[in-house]
Write an enzyme that holds these catalytic residues in place. Sequence first.
Site, short mmCIF file in Angstrom:
data_model
loop_
_atom_site.label_atom_id
_atom_site.label_comp_id
_atom_site.label_asym_id
_atom_site.label_seq_id
_atom_site.Cartn_x
_atom_site.Cartn_y
_atom_site.Cartn_z
N SER A 58 0.82 -1.22 0.00
CA SER A 58 0.00 0.00 0.00
C SER A 58 0.85 1.27 0.00
O SER A 58 0.43 2.28 -0.57
CB SER A 58 -0.94 -0.01 1.21
OG SER A 58 -0.20 -0.10 2.41
N GLU B 267 11.18 -9.11 -4.24
CA GLU B 267 11.63 -7.86 -3.59
C GLU B 267 13.10 -7.97 -3.20
O GLU B 267 13.88 -7.03 -3.37
CB GLU B 267 10.78 -7.57 -2.36
CG GLU B 267 9.33 -7.22 -2.72
CD GLU B 267 8.41 -7.05 -1.52
OE1 GLU B 267 7.36 -6.44 -1.68
OE2 GLU B 267 8.75 -7.53 -0.43
N GLY C 131 4.96 -9.00 4.07
CA GLY C 131 3.56 -9.04 4.49
C GLY C 131 2.62 -9.25 3.31
O GLY C 131 1.58 -9.88 3.42
C1 5RP Z 1 5.19 -6.87 0.49
C2 5RP Z 1 6.03 -6.09 1.44
C3 5RP Z 1 5.55 -4.72 1.77
O1 5RP Z 1 6.58 -3.82 1.53
C4 5RP Z 1 5.20 -4.67 3.23
O2 5RP Z 1 4.25 -5.69 3.51
C5 5RP Z 1 4.61 -3.31 3.60
O3 5RP Z 1 3.34 -3.18 3.04
P1 5RP Z 1 2.49 -1.86 3.17
O4 5RP Z 1 3.22 -0.80 2.40
O5 5RP Z 1 1.16 -2.23 2.57
O6 5RP Z 1 2.37 -1.50 4.63
O7 5RP Z 1 7.04 -6.50 1.92
O8 5RP Z 1 5.69 -8.17 0.32
#
Ligand code: 5RP
Length: 219
Positions: free
Chosen positions: A30, A103, A96
């Site tokens: 997000s 990544e 997450g």
């Molecule tokens: C996805 C990630 C995201 O960077 C992490 O979950 C943060 O997410 P958000 O910007 O929605 O808080 O690692 O795999």
Amino acid sequence: MTSADKKRSAAEASLEFIEPGMILGIGTGSTVNFLIDMLPGIRNRIDRVVSSSKATTALLEERGFAVSTLNEVGDLDLYVDGADEATKRLNLVKGGGGALTREKVLAGAARRFVCIIDDSKLVGMLGKFPLPVEVLPMAQAFVSRRFVKMRANPVWRENFVTDNGNHILDVHDLAISNPLEIEDRLNRIPGILTVGLFAHRPADILLIGNDEGVRELRG
Ligand code: 5RP
């Protein structure tokens, strides 16, 4: 300020690191989605763009960007991504959204990694957020038993398959007092594809959206 406002501020602050002619890597989540919304405004600065997930690719394409593969472009000038937790040493927990493997590859291929978060993500010690670990489906039970032996509590992320066709274990109660050592140790367990701990390749710059604006930490 809401968490979304803080994420948007951090995303906006990352724009100044995008210089003309850059090959840019874009993360997932997000916070990065706010950045993706802003990219059409600086389209002329971006030479090529590489994505860390199918979700990000879809958003970039919706905004008219042709997404290149990492194989096509070689190294990245800049990678921008969010995180689930970060420390002042710029070690991160990520994944997450389940995109941790791609990544980590993009972060590894980037000359500079700018991480954008809201201030709720800044922690003294990593590990309160369950550590995402991508595992080969056939090794899921084996890897889970290894975590239990370490007195951690792995939870299978049900009804979720990664872009690479694998499973995610969200590992609770893992004490991450020494991130480098833990990352090494987990990387040695067969069946683990990627650990969502970014200690060997931490961020270079952390932009933290807060009530006052954006705080910047450098590694
Ligand atoms: C996805 C990630 C995201 O960077 C992490 O979950 C943060 O997410 P958000 O910007 O929605 O808080 O690692 O795999």
